[in-house]
Design a protein around this motif. Structure first.
Motif, PDB file in Angstrom:
ATOM      1  N   ALA A  23     -22.123  16.395  14.706  1.00 40.96           N
ATOM      2  CA  ALA A  23     -21.607  16.073  16.032  1.00 40.96           C
ATOM      3  C   ALA A  23     -22.233  16.988  17.074  1.00 40.96           C
ATOM      4  O   ALA A  23     -22.766  18.053  16.750  1.00 40.96           O
ATOM      5  CB  ALA A  23     -20.085  16.215  16.044  1.00 40.96           C
ATOM      6  N   ASP A  24     -22.153  16.552  18.322  1.00 41.28           N
ATOM      7  CA  ASP A  24     -22.581  17.348  19.466  1.00 41.28           C
ATOM      8  C   ASP A  24     -21.303  17.922  20.074  1.00 41.28           C
ATOM      9  O   ASP A  24     -20.499  17.181  20.634  1.00 41.28           O
ATOM     10  CB  ASP A  24     -23.327  16.448  20.461  1.00 41.28           C
ATOM     11  CG  ASP A  24     -23.840  17.202  21.661  1.00 41.28           C
ATOM     12  OD1 ASP A  24     -23.965  18.436  21.601  1.00 41.28           O
ATOM     13  OD2 ASP A  24     -24.123  16.541  22.689  1.00 41.28           O
ATOM     14  N   LEU A  25     -21.092  19.230  19.926  1.00 40.41           N
ATOM     15  CA  LEU A  25     -19.861  19.885  20.361  1.00 40.41           C
ATOM     16  C   LEU A  25     -20.078  20.662  21.648  1.00 40.41           C
ATOM     17  O   LEU A  25     -21.053  21.401  21.775  1.00 40.41           O
ATOM     18  CB  LEU A  25     -19.366  20.850  19.273  1.00 40.41           C
ATOM     19  CG  LEU A  25     -18.177  21.754  19.630  1.00 40.41           C
ATOM     20  CD1 LEU A  25     -16.906  20.928  19.852  1.00 40.41           C
ATOM     21  CD2 LEU A  25     -17.969  22.801  18.541  1.00 40.41           C
ATOM     22  N   THR A  26     -19.137  20.519  22.585  1.00 37.02           N
ATOM     23  CA  THR A  26     -19.105  21.323  23.800  1.00 37.02           C
ATOM     24  C   THR A  26     -17.770  22.050  23.840  1.00 37.02           C
ATOM     25  O   THR A  26     -16.711  21.409  23.839  1.00 37.02           O
ATOM     26  CB  THR A  26     -19.253  20.448  25.069  1.00 37.02           C
ATOM     27  OG1 THR A  26     -20.464  19.696  24.978  1.00 37.02           O
ATOM     28  CG2 THR A  26     -19.283  21.307  26.322  1.00 37.02           C
ATOM     29  N   LEU A  27     -17.824  23.385  23.833  1.00 41.23           N
ATOM     30  CA  LEU A  27     -16.601  24.169  23.946  1.00 41.23           C
ATOM     31  C   LEU A  27     -16.173  24.267  25.404  1.00 41.23           C
ATOM     32  O   LEU A  27     -17.025  24.280  26.304  1.00 41.23           O
ATOM     33  CB  LEU A  27     -16.808  25.586  23.394  1.00 41.23           C
ATOM     34  CG  LEU A  27     -17.075  25.722  21.899  1.00 41.23           C
ATOM     35  CD1 LEU A  27     -17.243  27.195  21.541  1.00 41.23           C
ATOM     36  CD2 LEU A  27     -15.958  25.098  21.083  1.00 41.23           C
ATOM     37  N   ARG A  28     -14.881  24.346  25.633  1.00 36.66           N
ATOM     38  CA  ARG A  28     -14.387  24.548  26.995  1.00 36.66           C
ATOM     39  C   ARG A  28     -14.761  25.954  27.466  1.00 36.66           C
ATOM     40  O   ARG A  28     -14.819  26.885  26.661  1.00 36.66           O
ATOM     41  CB  ARG A  28     -12.881  24.353  27.039  1.00 36.66           C
ATOM     42  CG  ARG A  28     -12.516  22.884  26.774  1.00 36.66           C
ATOM     43  CD  ARG A  28     -11.048  22.633  26.864  1.00 36.66           C
ATOM     44  NE  ARG A  28     -10.598  22.834  28.232  1.00 36.66           N
ATOM     45  CZ  ARG A  28      -9.334  23.036  28.558  1.00 36.66           C
ATOM     46  NH1 ARG A  28      -8.398  23.060  27.639  1.00 36.66           N
ATOM     47  NH2 ARG A  28      -8.983  23.218  29.818  1.00 36.66           N
TER      48      ARG A  28
END
Length: 198
Positions: free
Chosen positions: A92-97
Motif C-alpha cells: 500500500a501507499d501510506l501517508t501518516l498524519r
C-alpha cells in the motif's frame, strides 16, 4: 547448521536461471560462498528472493544465517518474508498524519515492529467500526516520520479478514481511536492456501 551450510542449502532452492536485476546468478553466489564472502552471498540471495517467489524454507534458512552473522535488519527482513508467505501481504501507499494533527510525534520504525489496527470496512455485530491488525514494514526506509509518505507492506494477523480488500481501496491506520494515517492498496498477495472472497 552453520552459516555456509545454511546459505548453500538456501541457494539450492533457487532455480538456476534466476538472476538479480544486475544479472547475478546462483553460480555467482556459489563463488562468493567458496571465498567465505557470506554477507555478500546472503545479500544477493535476499535480492534473488525479492525478485522471485521462493519457498518458506529459503527465507527461514536466510533468517537463521543472518542471525548467526548478527545482521539484525537482514534477519528481520527474512523473518518478515516468512510471515508474508504464511499470512499473505498487502502492499500500500501510506501517508501518516502530520505530528500537529495526530497523537504520534515520533517516526515509526520501518522494520516491521509496529502492529497497528486498520479500518478495512468491517463492522462489529453492533454496527460499530471493527478493526483488523496487520504488521507494517516500510519499503526502502529505516523510519517513516509523521506527515511522511511511503510504500509499505502489511502482513495481516488474521488473513481471512482481508480477503475483500482490493487494489485502489483506501484504508485507515489507527494506533488508538484516532486516525494515524491513510493508505491506498496497491497490490495483494494472499497466502498460498487462501482463496480470495468472491
Amino acid at each position: 547448521m552453520d552459516v555456509p551450510e545454511l546459505l548453500e542449502s538456501a541457494s539450492l532452492l533457487v532455480p538456476e536461471e534466476t538472476a538479480t536485476v544486475n544479472d547475478i546468478t546462483v553460480r555467482d553466489i556459489w563463488d562468493y560462498l567458496a571465498h567465505d564472502e557470506w554477507e555478500i552471498a546472503l545479500g544477493l540471495l535476499e535480492e534473488i528472493g525479492d525478485a522471485r517467489s521462493l519457498p518458506l524454507t529459503f527465507w527461514a534458512k536466510l533468517a537463521e544465517a543472518a542471525e548467526q552473522l548478527r545482521l539484525e535488519r537482514s534477519a528481520a527482513w527474512c523473518h518478515w518474508r516468512c510471515s508474508e508467505i504464511r499470512n499473505g501481504v498487502i502492499r500500500a501507499d501510506l501517508t501518516l498524519r502530520p505530528a500537529a494533527d495526530a497523537r504520534r510525534t515520533t517516526p515509526i520504525s520501518g522494520a516491521g515492529v509496529l502492529r497497528p489496527m486498520w479500518d478495512i470496512g468491517h463492522l462489529s455485530p453492533t454496527g460499530e467500526r471493527a478493526v483488523s491488525i496487520a504488521a507494517l514494514w516500510v519499503e526502502n526506509m529505516p523510519v517513516l516520520a509523521p506527515g511522511g509518505r511511503a510504500s509499505v507492506r502489511l502482513v495481516p494477523f488474521t488473513p481471512s479478514h482481508w480477503t475483500h480488500v482490493q487494489p485502489g481501496q483506501q484504508i485507515t491506520m489507527h494506533e488508538d481511536r484516532t486516525v494515524a494515517g491513510t493508505a491506498v492498496i496497491l497490490e495483494i498477495h494472499h497466502p498460498a492456501t487462501a482463496m480470495p472472497a468472491r
